[in-house]
Design a protein around this motif. Sequence first.
Motif, PDB file in Angstrom:
ATOM      1  N   LEU C  62      34.565  35.433  43.200  1.00  0.00           N
ATOM      2  CA  LEU C  62      33.520  35.879  44.130  1.00  0.00           C
ATOM      3  C   LEU C  62      33.713  37.342  44.479  1.00  0.00           C
ATOM      4  O   LEU C  62      32.754  38.078  44.696  1.00  0.00           O
ATOM      5  CB  LEU C  62      33.557  35.033  45.412  1.00  0.00           C
ATOM      6  CG  LEU C  62      33.224  33.543  45.242  1.00  0.00           C
ATOM      7  CD1 LEU C  62      33.378  32.828  46.564  1.00  0.00           C
ATOM      8  CD2 LEU C  62      31.819  33.374  44.693  1.00  0.00           C
ATOM      9  N   THR C  63      34.977  37.759  44.560  1.00  0.00           N
ATOM     10  CA  THR C  63      35.236  39.150  44.930  1.00  0.00           C
ATOM     11  C   THR C  63      35.750  39.972  43.758  1.00  0.00           C
ATOM     12  O   THR C  63      35.735  41.189  43.809  1.00  0.00           O
ATOM     13  CB  THR C  63      36.269  39.211  46.080  1.00  0.00           C
ATOM     14  OG1 THR C  63      37.391  38.403  45.719  1.00  0.00           O
ATOM     15  CG2 THR C  63      35.680  38.707  47.368  1.00  0.00           C
ATOM     16  N   LEU C  64      36.226  39.292  42.708  1.00  0.00           N
ATOM     17  CA  LEU C  64      36.789  40.027  41.564  1.00  0.00           C
ATOM     18  C   LEU C  64      35.692  40.667  40.715  1.00  0.00           C
ATOM     19  O   LEU C  64      35.878  41.731  40.140  1.00  0.00           O
ATOM     20  CB  LEU C  64      37.613  39.060  40.705  1.00  0.00           C
ATOM     21  CG  LEU C  64      38.473  39.665  39.595  1.00  0.00           C
ATOM     22  CD1 LEU C  64      39.653  40.415  40.190  1.00  0.00           C
ATOM     23  CD2 LEU C  64      38.987  38.584  38.654  1.00  0.00           C
ATOM     24  N   THR C  65      34.554  40.008  40.636  1.00  0.00           N
ATOM     25  CA  THR C  65      33.474  40.507  39.790  1.00  0.00           C
ATOM     26  C   THR C  65      32.967  41.843  40.329  1.00  0.00           C
ATOM     27  O   THR C  65      32.580  41.950  41.492  1.00  0.00           O
ATOM     28  CB  THR C  65      32.336  39.465  39.744  1.00  0.00           C
ATOM     29  OG1 THR C  65      32.922  38.224  39.357  1.00  0.00           O
ATOM     30  CG2 THR C  65      31.273  39.855  38.757  1.00  0.00           C
ATOM     31  N   GLU C  66      32.996  42.844  39.461  1.00  0.00           N
ATOM     32  CA  GLU C  66      32.645  44.201  39.891  1.00  0.00           C
ATOM     33  C   GLU C  66      31.175  44.299  40.263  1.00  0.00           C
ATOM     34  O   GLU C  66      30.331  43.729  39.572  1.00  0.00           O
ATOM     35  CB  GLU C  66      32.944  45.220  38.782  1.00  0.00           C
ATOM     36  CG  GLU C  66      34.410  45.347  38.426  1.00  0.00           C
ATOM     37  CD  GLU C  66      34.844  44.383  37.328  1.00  0.00           C
ATOM     38  OE1 GLU C  66      34.042  43.513  36.943  1.00  0.00           O
ATOM     39  OE2 GLU C  66      35.986  44.499  36.865  1.00  0.00           O
ATOM     40  N   LYS C  67      30.912  45.018  41.331  1.00  0.00           N
ATOM     41  CA  LYS C  67      29.522  45.243  41.717  1.00  0.00           C
ATOM     42  C   LYS C  67      29.182  46.689  41.405  1.00  0.00           C
ATOM     43  O   LYS C  67      29.535  47.595  42.140  1.00  0.00           O
ATOM     44  CB  LYS C  67      29.324  44.933  43.199  1.00  0.00           C
ATOM     45  CG  LYS C  67      29.458  43.437  43.465  1.00  0.00           C
ATOM     46  CD  LYS C  67      29.492  43.080  44.926  1.00  0.00           C
ATOM     47  CE  LYS C  67      29.870  41.621  45.121  1.00  0.00           C
ATOM     48  NZ  LYS C  67      31.278  41.314  44.759  1.00  0.00           N
ATOM     49  N   LEU C  68      28.521  46.881  40.284  1.00  0.00           N
ATOM     50  CA  LEU C  68      28.196  48.244  39.866  1.00  0.00           C
ATOM     51  C   LEU C  68      26.987  48.746  40.637  1.00  0.00           C
ATOM     52  O   LEU C  68      26.151  47.954  41.076  1.00  0.00           O
ATOM     53  CB  LEU C  68      27.897  48.253  38.370  1.00  0.00           C
ATOM     54  CG  LEU C  68      29.095  47.932  37.481  1.00  0.00           C
ATOM     55  CD1 LEU C  68      28.670  47.922  36.022  1.00  0.00           C
ATOM     56  CD2 LEU C  68      30.209  48.938  37.687  1.00  0.00           C
ATOM     57  N   PRO C  69      26.882  50.069  40.777  1.00  0.00           N
ATOM     58  CA  PRO C  69      25.709  50.617  41.465  1.00  0.00           C
ATOM     59  C   PRO C  69      24.431  50.226  40.706  1.00  0.00           C
ATOM     60  O   PRO C  69      24.427  50.179  39.473  1.00  0.00           O
ATOM     61  CB  PRO C  69      25.931  52.130  41.413  1.00  0.00           C
ATOM     62  CG  PRO C  69      27.233  52.361  40.756  1.00  0.00           C
ATOM     63  CD  PRO C  69      27.827  51.079  40.339  1.00  0.00           C
ATOM     64  N   VAL C  70      23.394  49.934  41.445  1.00  0.00           N
ATOM     65  CA  VAL C  70      22.140  49.524  40.804  1.00  0.00           C
ATOM     66  C   VAL C  70      21.399  50.775  40.337  1.00  0.00           C
ATOM     67  O   VAL C  70      21.202  51.706  41.114  1.00  0.00           O
ATOM     68  CB  VAL C  70      21.258  48.755  41.814  1.00  0.00           C
ATOM     69  CG1 VAL C  70      19.981  48.269  41.142  1.00  0.00           C
ATOM     70  CG2 VAL C  70      22.038  47.599  42.412  1.00  0.00           C
TER      71      VAL C  70
END
Lengths: 143, 337, 326
Positions: C62-70
């Motif tokens: 849930l937190t490991l997956t990178e959230k790239l800028p949109v």
Amino acid sequence: MSEQFKPNIVAFLCNWCTYAGADLAGTSRIQYPANVKIIRVMCSGRVNPLYVVNALQQGADGVLISGCHPGDCHYMEGNYYARRRLKLLKELLEFTGVDPRRFNMSWVSASEGHKWKEVVEKAVEDAIAAGPFDQFRRRQIGW
Amino acid sequence: MSAMLLNKEKWSEFIGKLSGKNLWAPAVQGEVKKYAPVAEGETVELDEGNTTVPPKALLFPQTETLYRFSTGKEELEFPGLDEEMVLLGVRPCDARAMALVENLFRWDFDDPYYLKRRELTTLIGLACNEPELNCFCPSVGGSPDSTEGLDILMTDLGESYLLETVTEKGKAIVEEMKDLLEEAPADALEQKEQLAKGAREKIRRGIDPEGIPEALPQLWEDPLWQRISAPCLGCGICTYLCPTCYCFDIQDEIEGSAGRRCRMWDSCMFAEYTKHTSGHNPRPTRRERTRNRINHKYSYFVDKFGVIACVGCGRCSTLCPVNIDLIDILRQVKAAQ
Amino acid sequence: MDLDKLRKTAAEVVSRDDVKYLIGWRRGTFGYRVAPHFIEDAAGVDELIFSPLCIANLANYLTLTEKLPVPRGQEADTRKVALLVKGCDSRAVAQLIVEKGIKREDVVVIGMPCPGMIDWKLLAERYPETDVAAEIGWKGEDFLLIRGEEEITIPRAEVLAEKCRLCRHPNPVLSDITIGEAVEPWAVAEDSGVAEIEAKEAAERWDYWEEQFSKCIRCYSCRNACPLCYCEDCILDRLDPIWVNRAVNFSENTAFHLARAFHLAGRCVECGECERVCPVGIPLGKLNRKLARTVREEYGFEPGLDPEAEPFQASFKPDDPEEFIL
């Protein structure tokens, strides 16, 4: 060791109570051991437990943290957080085999110059009893 | 290549003579098997299976002081590298890895630290009679009795060890141990061939890498990288414990007026590895990092040095906590081709 | 365990418009390994399993997956992530909600009451791994290993993971969908690992941990596998100020492990991932469980049980213990 061991103690003091208390001890000409190296922080709640670990890594034989009495915090509740946090750190250090006498915490108010003297004497006495702490020193192990 | 026989009755004497030479051998410490120094008077028991930490850690230490410095002193203080070292029981895959890695350390610049250590080290290998579950050395050009990188190759024949000399360094050791050794009879060599053949047959996993180096650049944007990397934790197990991974970082450590410059292992699986000063990261997710790890071993290294930078020891597959399995990745790469 | 029901439910969940993907487990590629399985459409559910080898805590992703800028002009993907959880995993989800690491409405929690998991290393000592992924199930109290025609019953006590022996919450503490009947929590043995160390003299304790920390290769798998180690800017990656030097030696390793254990004090849900993933076998769980016990016994607090709770280290009570303060 013919000469008595002079421990290095790093003390993190809160700006509002203990630092002023230590200052009062000075202006009142109260004599206390010169082994403490004081680092002033704004609140005992600002003391990151890693400060303690880092101090021990860099040659401290003991660490002392001191702040306002509960209820007296300049920021209302900083010392309450410090109390929880540092209790856990103390337990952790003890569990990993660090002599508990190397870690002291106290409440010393701005008017308690005498108490400051007693706290320092206790911390120094403890650190002397625990002996030099170099098993963890960065320079001795890494370099 | 001369072949000698060491009767196991003389094993402790053999170890005794070697232990004066800064001898290291695999030892079990709790849950891990890794190379440990053998003190004089100690004995060594070699068994099957490989170490968790590869012997690269001895030639290319995880942290190595390059030099020390202090204020007010113009000279730098270099650590002297002059101690000879003997590694015993090195698996052929790990020895081959050292030979491959040397390509890099001799490439555009001769790395004095690595090469000096390599020069001072004698590798006495041990052929694998019982390969492990994830061993696949024959797939990538090795074999359970490969002599590449070794100075001497030993084979356990049951009652005795067969010692085959590969290099001059190995010859010197055999010469010194002459009293304990006897000329190997022809049937010992025959037995060794049989054991090696048996070992190759026991290898259960593998893949033909034919076509993979050419396929990888074509699969740059393939969805398979997303699929493979999704469970990845982004930890350093697969790279730190890989015998052919050699990436390092250089840092200064300063305390007071003195300090040291040291280099330490780094891993392309860490976000920090490619992070720029600006904060921009050209490999922003685990997808790009996983893709790089595979491409480096099976494509870039091949382009540069003509050989796959993987020796098939299987450590990455065995030790990955989330079952990211190199052999399976290669299969997927071939399937996607 | 009703696998058909699990797969059917999973297929329904991934087919929802507001669900991005579902994270479950699938059989690994060999031996006793199980891999996290990311399912984006109903076709993926056929590989989904729930067996005594599904020990990995998926809440980590849930937190490991990178959230790239949109990218400009695109909308952010705000769909939910569905997740299979055991008791311990659900506590990690609850703790993440407490810390505002995730929002409750961003996850679909599928709860799996857990009868206990196998420590595959213990199993491999008795029945070595093969190149075929093994099939394992529960059989009453015990485990059942199926190898071709052969069915081997393995007594629970022989291979049960340590964290499961100490588990007090085998049923998910929160879930949107629960699959299977709640299990009866079992009698929990004393934490002998921690007690053993506490019984030692300080110098012996130091020696014990010196040996353990010296083994560390700083691969950071313990940090990365932990569902509650999710700082975007970890102090261990900082260079200025540098808290823990990059050098790998006993001094820095100790600083790292003290920092890691401390940062989890009052937060650790005892899922045992740190210890499970360690390639060199450092008993990290003992450090965490020691602190968890202090928090439980002296402050009466257990993290990850109530998603509405106050974070332990960011709260206090006026009468917290302070006997150690001068």
